[in-house]
Write a protein that holds these residues in place. Structure first.
Motif, PDB file in Angstrom:
ATOM      1  N   UNK A 111     -15.800 -55.095 -43.201  1.00  0.00           N
ATOM      2  CA  UNK A 111     -15.382 -55.722 -44.453  1.00  0.00           C
ATOM      3  C   UNK A 111     -14.148 -55.072 -45.070  1.00  0.00           C
ATOM      4  N   UNK A 112     -13.604 -54.060 -44.389  1.00  0.00           N
ATOM      5  CA  UNK A 112     -12.464 -53.320 -44.927  1.00  0.00           C
ATOM      6  C   UNK A 112     -11.402 -53.087 -43.855  1.00  0.00           C
ATOM      7  N   UNK A 113     -10.166 -53.009 -44.295  1.00  0.00           N
ATOM      8  CA  UNK A 113      -9.049 -52.596 -43.442  1.00  0.00           C
ATOM      9  C   UNK A 113      -8.730 -51.151 -43.788  1.00  0.00           C
ATOM     10  N   UNK A 114      -8.393 -50.351 -42.788  1.00  0.00           N
ATOM     11  CA  UNK A 114      -7.991 -48.963 -43.026  1.00  0.00           C
ATOM     12  C   UNK A 114      -6.507 -48.831 -42.708  1.00  0.00           C
ATOM     13  N   UNK A 115      -5.777 -48.285 -43.673  1.00  0.00           N
ATOM     14  CA  UNK A 115      -4.327 -48.128 -43.550  1.00  0.00           C
ATOM     15  C   UNK A 115      -3.972 -46.661 -43.781  1.00  0.00           C
ATOM     16  N   UNK A 145      -1.836 -40.410 -47.184  1.00  0.00           N
ATOM     17  CA  UNK A 145      -2.901 -41.180 -47.827  1.00  0.00           C
ATOM     18  C   UNK A 145      -3.581 -42.075 -46.796  1.00  0.00           C
ATOM     19  N   UNK A 146      -4.903 -42.166 -46.930  1.00  0.00           N
ATOM     20  CA  UNK A 146      -5.704 -43.091 -46.117  1.00  0.00           C
ATOM     21  C   UNK A 146      -6.321 -44.099 -47.076  1.00  0.00           C
ATOM     22  N   UNK A 147      -6.113 -45.369 -46.795  1.00  0.00           N
ATOM     23  CA  UNK A 147      -6.601 -46.449 -47.655  1.00  0.00           C
ATOM     24  C   UNK A 147      -7.706 -47.228 -46.975  1.00  0.00           C
ATOM     25  N   UNK A 148      -8.652 -47.646 -47.785  1.00  0.00           N
ATOM     26  CA  UNK A 148      -9.705 -48.562 -47.360  1.00  0.00           C
ATOM     27  C   UNK A 148      -9.582 -49.749 -48.305  1.00  0.00           C
ATOM     28  N   UNK A 165     -21.674 -46.058 -48.863  1.00  0.00           N
ATOM     29  CA  UNK A 165     -21.824 -46.641 -47.534  1.00  0.00           C
ATOM     30  C   UNK A 165     -21.083 -47.971 -47.498  1.00  0.00           C
ATOM     31  N   UNK A 166     -20.197 -48.146 -46.524  1.00  0.00           N
ATOM     32  CA  UNK A 166     -19.433 -49.395 -46.416  1.00  0.00           C
ATOM     33  C   UNK A 166     -19.651 -50.009 -45.035  1.00  0.00           C
ATOM     34  N   UNK A 215     -15.985 -45.157 -39.437  1.00  0.00           N
ATOM     35  CA  UNK A 215     -17.333 -45.344 -39.963  1.00  0.00           C
ATOM     36  C   UNK A 215     -17.773 -44.181 -40.844  1.00  0.00           C
ATOM     37  N   UNK A 216     -16.901 -43.187 -41.041  1.00  0.00           N
ATOM     38  CA  UNK A 216     -17.279 -41.999 -41.813  1.00  0.00           C
ATOM     39  C   UNK A 216     -16.785 -42.035 -43.255  1.00  0.00           C
TER      40      UNK A 216
END
Length: 108
Positions: free
Chosen positions: A68-72, A88-91, A63-64, A54-55
């Motif tokens: 509605x998003x996947x985090x990889x 790498x961190x993906x949203x 603000x997301x 959530x950060x």
């Protein structure tokens, strides 16, 4: 009426993130990190879908809605099979018609 979002299949989300990673890594990671990743990926590499944090607002300034998003995460795991070196961190948006994404790259 609230629109029901069809969430990304974890394998699809992982494939999207990894493809983006391969395409953009050379422009966003230090050469030493690229070499380390390439040398150790076969043995210790991992691309994992994790619970969406959530950060992200602190990371990307927007603000997301975590639903509605996947985090990889793309990185290397240690002997305990924990990813302790994240490159790498993906949203990635679950919305197929508007597949936006954000990436936070490893910094040294």
């Amino acid at each position: 009426m609230t629109e029901k979002i069809q969430k990304l299949n974890p394998d699809t989300a992982i494939d999207i993130a990894y493809d983006i990673f391969l395409e953009m890594a050379s422009e966003n990671l230090d050469p030493a990190d690229i070499l380390l990743f390439n040398l150790q990926f076969e043995e210790k590499g991992a691309v994992e879908m994790v619970e969406t944090a959530e950060n992200w607002e602190q990371e990307i300034g927007v603000l997301i809605d975590p639903n509605e998003y996947a985090e990889i995460w793309v990185g290397l795991v240690n002997e305990q099979d924990e990813m302790d070196d994240v490159f790498a961190r993906f949203l990635i948006s679950h919305r197929e018609e508007n597949r936006e994404y954000h990436v936070v790259w490893k910094t040294n």
